[in-house]
Design a protein around this motif. Sequence first.
Motif, PDB file in Angstrom:
ATOM      1  N   LYS A   1      -1.248  -5.964  -6.168  1.00 60.96           N
ATOM      2  CA  LYS A   1      -2.540  -5.693  -5.529  1.00 60.96           C
ATOM      3  C   LYS A   1      -3.079  -6.902  -4.762  1.00 60.96           C
ATOM      4  O   LYS A   1      -3.839  -6.758  -3.796  1.00 60.96           O
TER       5      LYS A   1
ATOM      6  N   ASN B   1       2.236   5.999  -7.198  1.00 63.58           N
ATOM      7  CA  ASN B   1       0.983   6.201  -7.932  1.00 63.58           C
ATOM      8  C   ASN B   1       0.686   5.027  -8.862  1.00 63.58           C
ATOM      9  O   ASN B   1       0.089   5.188  -9.921  1.00 63.58           O
ATOM     10  N   ASN B   2       1.136   3.843  -8.467  1.00 66.88           N
ATOM     11  CA  ASN B   2       0.885   2.625  -9.232  1.00 66.88           C
ATOM     12  C   ASN B   2       0.010   1.711  -8.376  1.00 66.88           C
ATOM     13  O   ASN B   2       0.493   0.872  -7.632  1.00 66.88           O
ATOM     14  N   HIS B   3      -1.308   1.888  -8.496  1.00 69.79           N
ATOM     15  CA  HIS B   3      -2.229   1.196  -7.597  1.00 69.79           C
ATOM     16  C   HIS B   3      -2.523  -0.242  -8.021  1.00 69.79           C
ATOM     17  O   HIS B   3      -3.307  -0.931  -7.359  1.00 69.79           O
TER      18      HIS B   3
ATOM     19  N   GLN C   1      -3.097  -6.967  -0.953  1.00 70.58           N
ATOM     20  CA  GLN C   1      -3.989  -6.134  -0.140  1.00 70.58           C
ATOM     21  C   GLN C   1      -5.261  -6.932   0.172  1.00 70.58           C
ATOM     22  O   GLN C   1      -6.340  -6.660  -0.337  1.00 70.58           O
TER      23      GLN C   1
ATOM     24  N   GLN D   1       2.375   1.639  -3.494  1.00 69.48           N
ATOM     25  CA  GLN D   1       1.355   2.061  -4.456  1.00 69.48           C
ATOM     26  C   GLN D   1       1.126   3.565  -4.397  1.00 69.48           C
ATOM     27  O   GLN D   1       1.074   4.243  -5.429  1.00 69.48           O
ATOM     28  N   ARG D   2       0.980   4.079  -3.176  1.00 69.72           N
ATOM     29  CA  ARG D   2       0.686   5.502  -3.043  1.00 69.72           C
ATOM     30  C   ARG D   2       1.885   6.371  -3.400  1.00 69.72           C
ATOM     31  O   ARG D   2       1.731   7.436  -3.997  1.00 69.72           O
TER      32      ARG D   2
ATOM     33  N   GLY E   1       0.810  -1.215   0.000  1.00 69.95           N
ATOM     34  CA  GLY E   1       0.000   0.000   0.000  1.00 69.95           C
ATOM     35  C   GLY E   1       0.842   1.262   0.000  1.00 69.95           C
ATOM     36  O   GLY E   1       0.543   2.222  -0.711  1.00 69.95           O
TER      37      GLY E   1
END
Length: 374
Positions: free
Chosen positions: A347, A341-343, A350, A337-338, A334
């Motif tokens: 993944k 900016n690669n969400h 999560q 990702q933030r 997480g």
Amino acid sequence: MGNHTTTAVPAPGVFLKDELEERGWSQRDLAYVLGCPEQAVNMIISGKRGISPEMAKALGKAFDVPAEFFVNLQTAHDLSKASDPDPGVECRAMLQRHFPIREMIKRGWLEDTDSEMLSVQVARFFKVEKLDQVPHLRYAAKKTHYDETPPVQLAWLFRVRQVAESITVPAYSERKLREAVEQLRRLIAAPEETRQVARLLGECGVRFVIVESLPSAKIDGVCLWLDKQSPVIGMSMSRDRIDNFWFVLRHEIEHVLQKHGQKTECLDVELSEDGAANANEPDDERIANTAAADFCVPTAPMNDFIARVRPFFSEQRVVLFAQRMNVHPGLVVGQIQRRTNNHAFLKRYQVKVRQFVVPAATVDGFGQVAPVNL
């Protein structure tokens, strides 16, 4: 039929009769001009038939006036004859205009009843004596800080308070809560251990409530106090991810430890989970964000890891770093990702935790209705 409060308006035929007398025409003369049977004219003049749009156009040509004149005559007459609507229409419209009343009824917060009782329920829900004292519904009453809270968020906030009031816990102990933070930190690597949160907080005297968010509310959590010795942590769990859960929870715990929210509830909307400073951020939010970020992944090692590895964040490196920090990989993911900016990055780590938290907590929503009486 209901009562009529509108002043009676004569049927359009009365105007036609007067107009024929003024012109010296008979009904047969008008029928000839219109090219229709005399009976059709007689039925309009006697009030047995209304004026259709087609007849309005024909009469307009016959009397050299706009067709809308006759349409308006007919409409005014029809409205004067119509029954008054249910008096609850205006009340329900006013309530729905300001609050998600239909959704509140659907969720079991209010009963679907007549407008008078609904007004009483809404006043009780917001803990005021009269409907015109409800925030956002006031007319001349003094405003409060609640008027600056969007209505949909305010409804959620008051539901959290209602549910919390139904919970019995021991006296609040700040010492026990600080000790519980250390216990919680040891659970952070295993998603299923989130089931212990409600119990641990309850043992410290903190009421922990989960209320499903209302549509468009975008709420993460809240810290409020029923009195100066009774803290409440409310969460929506609308973002069901392990990293979001632990960040929001620790954020609200810090509010409690700092005694934030005793005068005005700390309502947290769309929290940023990386603890990044915001120039416009109030001090209490900055303090809570910093504590939450450091709880999830210690800030200094996280910054060092980002600096060393960027831009090559391999899955193996992430997992090894998470193991070293004794956290679930989803919390590290997480953060990455933030910051990048690669969400979509890793993944799958999560993981969802609502399935573990909800069965052990006091919950309103997600298919459950908390037993709260207005």
